[in-house]
Design a protein around this motif. Structure first.
Motif, mmCIF file in Angstrom:
data_model
loop_
_atom_site.group_PDB
_atom_site.id
_atom_site.type_symbol
_atom_site.label_atom_id
_atom_site.label_comp_id
_atom_site.label_asym_id
_atom_site.label_seq_id
_atom_site.Cartn_x
_atom_site.Cartn_y
_atom_site.Cartn_z
ATOM 1 N N LYS A 26 0.829 -1.211 0.000
ATOM 2 C CA LYS A 26 0.000 0.000 0.000
ATOM 3 C C LYS A 26 0.857 1.252 0.000
ATOM 4 O O LYS A 26 0.589 2.193 -0.752
ATOM 5 C CB LYS A 26 -0.958 -0.003 1.192
ATOM 6 C CG LYS A 26 -2.068 -1.013 1.068
ATOM 7 C CD LYS A 26 -2.981 -0.930 2.273
ATOM 8 C CE LYS A 26 -4.090 -1.944 2.218
ATOM 9 N NZ LYS A 26 -4.966 -1.838 3.390
ATOM 10 N N SER A 27 1.882 1.283 0.823
ATOM 11 C CA SER A 27 2.735 2.467 0.867
ATOM 12 C C SER A 27 3.466 2.667 -0.460
ATOM 13 O O SER A 27 3.654 3.796 -0.912
ATOM 14 C CB SER A 27 3.727 2.381 2.030
ATOM 15 O OG SER A 27 4.527 1.221 1.917
ATOM 16 N N ARG A 28 3.856 1.592 -1.112
ATOM 17 C CA ARG A 28 4.535 1.716 -2.412
ATOM 18 C C ARG A 28 3.580 2.221 -3.480
ATOM 19 O O ARG A 28 3.962 3.035 -4.325
ATOM 20 C CB ARG A 28 5.126 0.381 -2.841
ATOM 21 C CG ARG A 28 6.340 0.001 -2.034
ATOM 22 C CD ARG A 28 6.943 -1.272 -2.544
ATOM 23 N NE ARG A 28 8.040 -1.687 -1.685
ATOM 24 C CZ ARG A 28 8.814 -2.720 -1.951
ATOM 25 N NH1 ARG A 28 8.607 -3.444 -3.026
ATOM 26 N NH2 ARG A 28 9.787 -3.043 -1.129
ATOM 27 N N ILE A 29 2.344 1.739 -3.468
ATOM 28 C CA ILE A 29 1.355 2.217 -4.435
ATOM 29 C C ILE A 29 1.133 3.710 -4.244
ATOM 30 O O ILE A 29 1.117 4.479 -5.213
ATOM 31 C CB ILE A 29 0.034 1.435 -4.285
ATOM 32 C CG1 ILE A 29 0.231 -0.015 -4.743
ATOM 33 C CG2 ILE A 29 -1.090 2.106 -5.067
ATOM 34 C CD1 ILE A 29 -0.909 -0.948 -4.361
ATOM 35 N N ILE A 30 0.997 4.136 -3.006
ATOM 36 C CA ILE A 30 0.807 5.557 -2.713
ATOM 37 C C ILE A 30 2.016 6.351 -3.183
ATOM 38 O O ILE A 30 1.877 7.410 -3.792
ATOM 39 C CB ILE A 30 0.532 5.771 -1.207
ATOM 40 C CG1 ILE A 30 -0.815 5.148 -0.836
ATOM 41 C CG2 ILE A 30 0.570 7.256 -0.857
ATOM 42 C CD1 ILE A 30 -1.064 5.039 0.658
ATOM 43 N N CYS A 31 3.211 5.836 -2.920
ATOM 44 C CA CYS A 31 4.451 6.498 -3.327
ATOM 45 C C CYS A 31 4.499 6.691 -4.842
ATOM 46 O O CYS A 31 4.786 7.778 -5.339
ATOM 47 C CB CYS A 31 5.640 5.667 -2.860
ATOM 48 S SG CYS A 31 7.240 6.258 -3.416
ATOM 49 N N VAL A 32 4.216 5.636 -5.579
ATOM 50 C CA VAL A 32 4.274 5.701 -7.040
ATOM 51 C C VAL A 32 3.236 6.689 -7.570
ATOM 52 O O VAL A 32 3.534 7.521 -8.434
ATOM 53 C CB VAL A 32 4.078 4.298 -7.658
ATOM 54 C CG1 VAL A 32 3.837 4.379 -9.157
ATOM 55 C CG2 VAL A 32 5.287 3.422 -7.366
ATOM 56 N N LEU A 33 2.021 6.634 -7.044
ATOM 57 C CA LEU A 33 0.986 7.547 -7.524
ATOM 58 C C LEU A 33 1.244 8.988 -7.098
ATOM 59 O O LEU A 33 0.841 9.912 -7.798
ATOM 60 C CB LEU A 33 -0.401 7.080 -7.073
ATOM 61 C CG LEU A 33 -0.916 5.853 -7.820
ATOM 62 C CD1 LEU A 33 -2.205 5.348 -7.200
ATOM 63 C CD2 LEU A 33 -1.123 6.160 -9.299
ATOM 64 N N ALA A 34 1.916 9.183 -5.985
ATOM 65 C CA ALA A 34 2.281 10.543 -5.576
ATOM 66 C C ALA A 34 3.261 11.145 -6.577
ATOM 67 O O ALA A 34 3.196 12.328 -6.898
ATOM 68 C CB ALA A 34 2.880 10.540 -4.179
ATOM 69 N N GLU A 35 4.150 10.311 -7.087
ATOM 70 C CA GLU A 35 5.143 10.793 -8.045
ATOM 71 C C GLU A 35 4.565 10.927 -9.448
ATOM 72 O O GLU A 35 4.778 11.934 -10.126
ATOM 73 C CB GLU A 35 6.331 9.835 -8.088
ATOM 74 C CG GLU A 35 7.392 10.289 -9.066
ATOM 75 C CD GLU A 35 8.536 9.305 -9.204
ATOM 76 O OE1 GLU A 35 9.557 9.724 -9.766
ATOM 77 O OE2 GLU A 35 8.415 8.160 -8.760
ATOM 78 N N LYS A 36 3.805 9.940 -9.878
ATOM 79 C CA LYS A 36 3.323 9.881 -11.265
ATOM 80 C C LYS A 36 1.973 10.568 -11.469
ATOM 81 O O LYS A 36 1.555 10.758 -12.594
ATOM 82 C CB LYS A 36 3.223 8.423 -11.732
ATOM 83 C CG LYS A 36 4.515 7.651 -11.645
ATOM 84 C CD LYS A 36 5.501 8.115 -12.668
ATOM 85 C CE LYS A 36 6.748 7.242 -12.624
ATOM 86 N NZ LYS A 36 7.712 7.593 -13.626
ATOM 87 N N ARG A 37 1.264 10.857 -10.395
ATOM 88 C CA ARG A 37 -0.042 11.528 -10.386
ATOM 89 C C ARG A 37 -1.205 10.623 -10.806
ATOM 90 O O ARG A 37 -2.168 10.514 -10.102
ATOM 91 C CB ARG A 37 -0.060 12.784 -11.268
ATOM 92 C CG ARG A 37 0.990 13.781 -10.934
ATOM 93 C CD ARG A 37 0.523 14.673 -9.831
ATOM 94 N NE ARG A 37 1.489 15.737 -9.615
ATOM 95 C CZ ARG A 37 1.924 16.072 -8.443
ATOM 96 N NH1 ARG A 37 1.482 15.472 -7.385
ATOM 97 N NH2 ARG A 37 2.803 17.032 -8.299
ATOM 98 N N ARG A 38 -1.126 10.018 -11.990
ATOM 99 C CA ARG A 38 -2.232 9.207 -12.513
ATOM 100 C C ARG A 38 -1.643 8.110 -13.385
ATOM 101 O O ARG A 38 -0.818 8.382 -14.251
ATOM 102 C CB ARG A 38 -3.139 10.091 -13.353
ATOM 103 C CG ARG A 38 -4.352 9.429 -13.866
ATOM 104 C CD ARG A 38 -5.238 10.378 -14.661
ATOM 105 N NE ARG A 38 -5.360 11.659 -13.983
ATOM 106 C CZ ARG A 38 -5.378 12.841 -14.597
ATOM 107 N NH1 ARG A 38 -5.280 12.915 -15.893
ATOM 108 N NH2 ARG A 38 -5.482 13.955 -13.911
ATOM 109 N N LEU A 39 -2.078 6.874 -13.134
ATOM 110 C CA LEU A 39 -1.552 5.746 -13.913
ATOM 111 C C LEU A 39 -2.654 4.753 -14.229
ATOM 112 O O LEU A 39 -3.571 4.549 -13.423
ATOM 113 C CB LEU A 39 -0.447 5.006 -13.143
ATOM 114 C CG LEU A 39 0.886 5.718 -12.948
ATOM 115 C CD1 LEU A 39 1.782 4.894 -12.044
ATOM 116 C CD2 LEU A 39 1.561 5.971 -14.281
ATOM 117 N N ARG A 40 -2.506 4.115 -15.378
ATOM 118 C CA ARG A 40 -3.350 2.978 -15.708
ATOM 119 C C ARG A 40 -2.821 1.772 -14.943
ATOM 120 O O ARG A 40 -1.686 1.770 -14.464
ATOM 121 C CB ARG A 40 -3.306 2.731 -17.210
ATOM 122 C CG ARG A 40 -3.895 3.882 -17.995
ATOM 123 C CD ARG A 40 -3.729 3.690 -19.458
ATOM 124 N NE ARG A 40 -4.734 2.735 -19.928
ATOM 125 C CZ ARG A 40 -5.047 2.577 -21.199
ATOM 126 N NH1 ARG A 40 -4.447 3.303 -22.135
ATOM 127 N NH2 ARG A 40 -5.959 1.704 -21.556
#
Length: 132
Positions: A26-40
Motif C-alpha cells: 500500500k505504501s509503495r502504491i501511494i508512493c508511485v501515484l504521488a510521483e506519477k499523479r495518474r496511472l493505468r
C-alpha cells in the motif's frame, strides 16, 4: 474466501492508520501515484517490483474502499481505467515521507545497500525527494 476468526479490535488511531496505508504494497502504491499523479493499471504494475496481479488488485480495492485512491473509467474502446490519489490519499504522503526519512537514517547506518524500489526518496542524500 478467508474469514478472520476474531474481529479486529483497533482502539489506537495509529493502528487504524497503519491498517489503511501500512505494509509493503500500500505504501509503495501511494508512493508511485504521488510521483506519477495518474496511472493505468498496467503502468502502475510496471512501476511495482515483485507484486502479483492478484495482490495489486487486492491492494487497489482496499485503497479505493478506504478513500485513498480514485478510480476513473473512460468510456472508450479499448477500455481505459486510471488510478490517482484522492485528497485523503495525498494527505498520507507527508507521513510516509517522514517515516522514510526516519527509517532511511537507520538504514544508512546499518550499511545496507539502498533498495531500487525506494530510490525515489533520496533519503541517503539528506534531502527530500520528489515523492515519498
Amino acid at each position: 474466501m478467508y474469514q478472520p476468526k476474531l474481529e479486529k479490535d483497533i482502539r489506537c488511531p495509529l493502528e487504524h492508520g497503519l491498517e489503511i496505508f501500512g505494509g509493503k504494497w500500500k505504501s509503495r502504491i501511494i508512493c508511485v501515484l504521488a510521483e506519477k499523479r495518474r496511472l493505468r493499471y498496467s503502468e502502475l504494475r510496471s512501476e511495482m517490483i515483485n507484486i502479483t496481479d492478484a495482490v495489486l488488485s487486492s491492494m487497489l480495492k482496499e485503497l479505493l474502499r478506504d478513500g485513498i485512491l480514485r478510480r476513473r473509467s473512460y468510456d472508450e474502446i479499448p477500455p481505459r481505467v486510471e488510478y490517482s490519489l484522492t485528497e485523503r490519499g495525498k494527505s498520507v504522503v507527508p507521513i510516509l515521507q517522514s517515516i522514510c526519512r526516519w527509517s532511511g537514517a537507520f538504514h544508512r547506518e546499518s550499511g545496507e545497500r539502498l533498495l531500487f524500489q525506494c530510490r525515489k526518496c533520496d533519503y541517503g542524500a539528506g534531502k527530500r525527494g520528489s515523492s515519498v
